[in-house]
Structures are given as C-alpha cells and as structure tokens.
Design a protein around this motif. Structure first.
Motif, PDB file in Angstrom:
ATOM      1  N   MET A   1     -19.666  11.577  23.141  1.00  0.00           N
ATOM      2  CA  MET A   1     -20.160  12.790  23.792  1.00  0.00           C
ATOM      3  C   MET A   1     -20.673  13.777  22.735  1.00  0.00           C
ATOM      4  O   MET A   1     -20.007  14.025  21.735  1.00  0.00           O
ATOM      5  N   HIS A   2     -21.864  14.306  22.980  1.00  0.00           N
ATOM      6  CA  HIS A   2     -22.435  15.300  22.073  1.00  0.00           C
ATOM      7  C   HIS A   2     -21.790  16.647  22.353  1.00  0.00           C
ATOM      8  O   HIS A   2     -21.832  17.143  23.473  1.00  0.00           O
ATOM      9  N   LYS A   3     -21.189  17.246  21.333  1.00  0.00           N
ATOM     10  CA  LYS A   3     -20.459  18.505  21.539  1.00  0.00           C
ATOM     11  C   LYS A   3     -21.323  19.713  21.203  1.00  0.00           C
ATOM     12  O   LYS A   3     -22.190  19.663  20.326  1.00  0.00           O
ATOM     13  N   ILE A   4     -21.055  20.795  21.901  1.00  0.00           N
ATOM     14  CA  ILE A   4     -21.695  22.076  21.604  1.00  0.00           C
ATOM     15  C   ILE A   4     -20.939  22.677  20.428  1.00  0.00           C
ATOM     16  O   ILE A   4     -19.733  22.913  20.510  1.00  0.00           O
ATOM     17  N   LYS A   5     -21.651  22.935  19.346  1.00  0.00           N
ATOM     18  CA  LYS A   5     -21.018  23.466  18.142  1.00  0.00           C
ATOM     19  C   LYS A   5     -21.091  24.993  18.163  1.00  0.00           C
ATOM     20  O   LYS A   5     -22.179  25.562  18.156  1.00  0.00           O
ATOM     21  N   VAL A   6     -19.930  25.630  18.173  1.00  0.00           N
ATOM     22  CA  VAL A   6     -19.849  27.083  18.325  1.00  0.00           C
ATOM     23  C   VAL A   6     -19.336  27.730  17.042  1.00  0.00           C
ATOM     24  O   VAL A   6     -18.330  27.291  16.472  1.00  0.00           O
ATOM     25  N   LEU A   7     -20.048  28.757  16.611  1.00  0.00           N
ATOM     26  CA  LEU A   7     -19.571  29.611  15.527  1.00  0.00           C
ATOM     27  C   LEU A   7     -19.011  30.876  16.164  1.00  0.00           C
ATOM     28  O   LEU A   7     -19.721  31.578  16.888  1.00  0.00           O
ATOM     29  N   LEU A   8     -17.751  31.162  15.915  1.00  0.00           N
ATOM     30  CA  LEU A   8     -17.090  32.352  16.455  1.00  0.00           C
ATOM     31  C   LEU A   8     -17.082  33.438  15.384  1.00  0.00           C
ATOM     32  O   LEU A   8     -16.554  33.244  14.291  1.00  0.00           O
ATOM     33  N   VAL A   9     -17.694  34.574  15.701  1.00  0.00           N
ATOM     34  CA  VAL A   9     -17.738  35.717  14.781  1.00  0.00           C
ATOM     35  C   VAL A   9     -16.922  36.839  15.423  1.00  0.00           C
ATOM     36  O   VAL A   9     -17.380  37.512  16.345  1.00  0.00           O
ATOM     37  N   GLU A  10     -15.710  37.019  14.937  1.00  0.00           N
ATOM     38  CA  GLU A  10     -14.743  37.930  15.557  1.00  0.00           C
ATOM     39  C   GLU A  10     -13.748  38.390  14.485  1.00  0.00           C
ATOM     40  O   GLU A  10     -13.258  37.590  13.701  1.00  0.00           O
ATOM     41  N   ASP A  11     -13.449  39.693  14.470  1.00  0.00           N
ATOM     42  CA  ASP A  11     -12.519  40.202  13.458  1.00  0.00           C
ATOM     43  C   ASP A  11     -11.103  40.444  13.989  1.00  0.00           C
ATOM     44  O   ASP A  11     -10.170  40.591  13.217  1.00  0.00           O
ATOM     45  N   ASP A  12     -10.943  40.481  15.298  1.00  0.00           N
ATOM     46  CA  ASP A  12      -9.645  40.777  15.877  1.00  0.00           C
ATOM     47  C   ASP A  12      -8.797  39.504  15.960  1.00  0.00           C
ATOM     48  O   ASP A  12      -9.219  38.504  16.545  1.00  0.00           O
ATOM     49  N   ALA A  13      -7.578  39.537  15.393  1.00  0.00           N
ATOM     50  CA  ALA A  13      -6.724  38.351  15.318  1.00  0.00           C
ATOM     51  C   ALA A  13      -6.382  37.790  16.695  1.00  0.00           C
ATOM     52  O   ALA A  13      -6.369  36.575  16.901  1.00  0.00           O
ATOM     53  N   PHE A  14      -6.118  38.676  17.656  1.00  0.00           N
ATOM     54  CA  PHE A  14      -5.779  38.222  19.005  1.00  0.00           C
ATOM     55  C   PHE A  14      -6.919  37.425  19.616  1.00  0.00           C
ATOM     56  O   PHE A  14      -6.727  36.335  20.164  1.00  0.00           O
ATOM     57  N   GLN A  47     -24.999  27.183   6.491  1.00  0.00           N
ATOM     58  CA  GLN A  47     -24.433  25.920   6.016  1.00  0.00           C
ATOM     59  C   GLN A  47     -23.926  25.030   7.147  1.00  0.00           C
ATOM     60  O   GLN A  47     -23.495  23.905   6.909  1.00  0.00           O
ATOM     61  N   SER A  48     -23.947  25.512   8.367  1.00  0.00           N
ATOM     62  CA  SER A  48     -23.356  24.762   9.477  1.00  0.00           C
ATOM     63  C   SER A  48     -24.436  24.270  10.428  1.00  0.00           C
ATOM     64  O   SER A  48     -25.617  24.563  10.267  1.00  0.00           O
ATOM     65  N   GLU A  49     -24.006  23.538  11.430  1.00  0.00           N
ATOM     66  CA  GLU A  49     -24.913  23.053  12.462  1.00  0.00           C
ATOM     67  C   GLU A  49     -24.610  23.721  13.802  1.00  0.00           C
ATOM     68  O   GLU A  49     -24.802  23.123  14.864  1.00  0.00           O
ATOM     69  N   ALA A  50     -24.147  24.950  13.751  1.00  0.00           N
ATOM     70  CA  ALA A  50     -23.792  25.657  14.988  1.00  0.00           C
ATOM     71  C   ALA A  50     -24.995  25.747  15.916  1.00  0.00           C
ATOM     72  O   ALA A  50     -26.117  26.018  15.482  1.00  0.00           O
ATOM     73  N   ASN A  51     -24.743  25.516  17.213  1.00  0.00           N
ATOM     74  CA  ASN A  51     -25.783  25.646  18.240  1.00  0.00           C
ATOM     75  C   ASN A  51     -25.702  26.991  18.945  1.00  0.00           C
ATOM     76  O   ASN A  51     -26.693  27.547  19.370  1.00  0.00           O
ATOM     77  N   VAL A  52     -24.454  27.461  19.104  1.00  0.00           N
ATOM     78  CA  VAL A  52     -24.197  28.707  19.828  1.00  0.00           C
ATOM     79  C   VAL A  52     -23.327  29.600  18.950  1.00  0.00           C
ATOM     80  O   VAL A  52     -22.361  29.127  18.336  1.00  0.00           O
ATOM     81  N   VAL A  53     -23.692  30.868  18.881  1.00  0.00           N
ATOM     82  CA  VAL A  53     -22.884  31.850  18.149  1.00  0.00           C
ATOM     83  C   VAL A  53     -22.257  32.784  19.169  1.00  0.00           C
ATOM     84  O   VAL A  53     -22.959  33.414  19.960  1.00  0.00           O
ATOM     85  N   LEU A  54     -20.938  32.839  19.162  1.00  0.00           N
ATOM     86  CA  LEU A  54     -20.189  33.753  20.018  1.00  0.00           C
ATOM     87  C   LEU A  54     -19.835  34.943  19.146  1.00  0.00           C
ATOM     88  O   LEU A  54     -19.073  34.823  18.183  1.00  0.00           O
ATOM     89  N   LEU A  55     -20.400  36.105  19.464  1.00  0.00           N
ATOM     90  CA  LEU A  55     -20.443  37.213  18.514  1.00  0.00           C
ATOM     91  C   LEU A  55     -19.892  38.513  19.077  1.00  0.00           C
ATOM     92  O   LEU A  55     -20.346  38.995  20.112  1.00  0.00           O
ATOM     93  N   ASP A  56     -18.926  39.076  18.356  1.00  0.00           N
ATOM     94  CA  ASP A  56     -18.402  40.401  18.688  1.00  0.00           C
ATOM     95  C   ASP A  56     -19.359  41.449  18.115  1.00  0.00           C
ATOM     96  O   ASP A  56     -20.025  41.203  17.099  1.00  0.00           O
TER      97      ASP A  56
END
Length: 198
Positions: A1-14, A47-56
């Motif tokens: 299965m081809h996965k959606i590669k997500v980069l999470l940009v978030e500073d809050d630990a929770f 440097q990554s192959e992220a497809n989607v960026v989840l961004l705060d």
C-alpha cells in the motif's frame, strides 16, 4: 500500500504526541517527520519525501511564523512534487485564515475540529478541494467582497465593526454624503440587508 507521507510541524508537546499517535495508527498514513520551527521545517522538507504538511500557525511566541513556513514550502513545491499544506491551529481570525490560503494552504482546520484531520489529509493528498467548515464562511465572504472597490472594502470593514456613517467619514476624511453613496453601492453589489444605510 502506498502511504501518505506527512510532515508534522508543531511546537506544542501535547499536540505533537496526540497527532503523531493518531496519524501513526492509520494504515495509509506515515509520519515521516516531526519538527518544531520554521528552520527545521524547511530543512526537513527539502530532505524528505513528504506529500502533506500538517502545519501549526504559531510555532514561537504567537508570531504567526507558520504562515511563513507555508509560503516557503509552497514556493519550493514543483509540478513534479506538489505539496499539500493543511493548517491546524487554535486560531480562527479571518485575517489568519485568508493569509493561510494566500500562502499556499489547501485547507484550514482549528484544533477544536481535529477529529476531521484524517479526512483533510486524505483529501489534500488526493487533490480534492474540501474546504473545512472552520474556514469556508470566511472564504465565501471574501469571494463575495471581491466585487467591491478597495475604498468600498474599507468602508465595509469599518461599518462591520459598528462605526456610524459619521465616524467612517471622519476616519476616512470623506464627507458623510460620500460614505452614504458608498454604503448604498456596497449594498447593491452584495445584495445584502446586513449593511443597509440606516
């Protein structure tokens, strides 16, 4: 299965923990990186192959630097590598929503609606335009306001803030009659009863 590669940009630990766990539990999604700052986001993205960026939006001291990250990543996107940016934030101000889309976001969701993030990521990856209800009213109103001239928009915003015709005329250094005329024009263009000349 081809996965959606997500980069999470978030500073809050929770939120880092919650989002990484929620996304990691999905068979079709892979979190390829979790970063906390503008610099880390750009470096990792390149440097990554992220497809989607989840961004705060606020990464440091409530300064809206996530908007800069969105713009920078959007500019690095190419036809061969189309990056989809989904904003996830606690903010819901109209200006922030509009600037997010202007800077390249394909969706905007508040953290109070985080249960919708999985669908938003899948839609973004698939190239489907599914604007979340958190931001849709702002975008619809912005499109409606595009028929106004720059001066009419200024008058409209001041009227929406509750200023009277006299107050608007004083603020803009225009006659009350000019403001009356512009309010009438705004009403006619928007077909709205909200801003009738009272």
């Amino acid at each position: 299965m081809h996965k959606i590669k997500v980069l999470l940009v978030e500073d809050d630990a929770f939120w880092k923990k919650r989002l990484s766990e929620d996304l990691g539990a999905e068979a079709d999604i892979e979190v390829v990186g979790i970063v906390s700052s503008r610099e880390e986001a750009i470096a990792f993205f390149q440097q990554s192959e992220a497809n989607v960026v989840l961004l705060d939006i606020n990464l440091t001291d409530n300064n809206l630097d996530g908007l800069d990250v969105a713009r920078d990543i959007y500019r690095l996107s190419t036809p061969q590598r189309l990056i989809r940016i989904v904003m996830l934030t606690s903010l819901d101000e109209e200006d922030v929503i509009l600037r997010s889309f202007q800077n390249g976001a394909v969706n905007f969701i508040t953290k109070s609606s985080c249960q919708d993030i999985l669908g938003a990521i899948r839609d973004a990856y698939a190239g489907r335009s599914s604007i979340h209800p958190d931001s849709a009213p702002v975008l619809v109103r912005e499109m409606q306001l595009n028929v106004l001239t720059p001066m009419e928009r200024e008058v409209y915003k001041l009227r929406a803030k509750g200023l009277s015709k006299t107050q608007i005329s004083e603020k803009l250094f225009k006659s009350v009659n000019t403001i009356k005329t512009q309010l009438k024009s705004i009403k006619n263009k928007l077909w709205s009863e909200d801003h009738q000349d009272k």
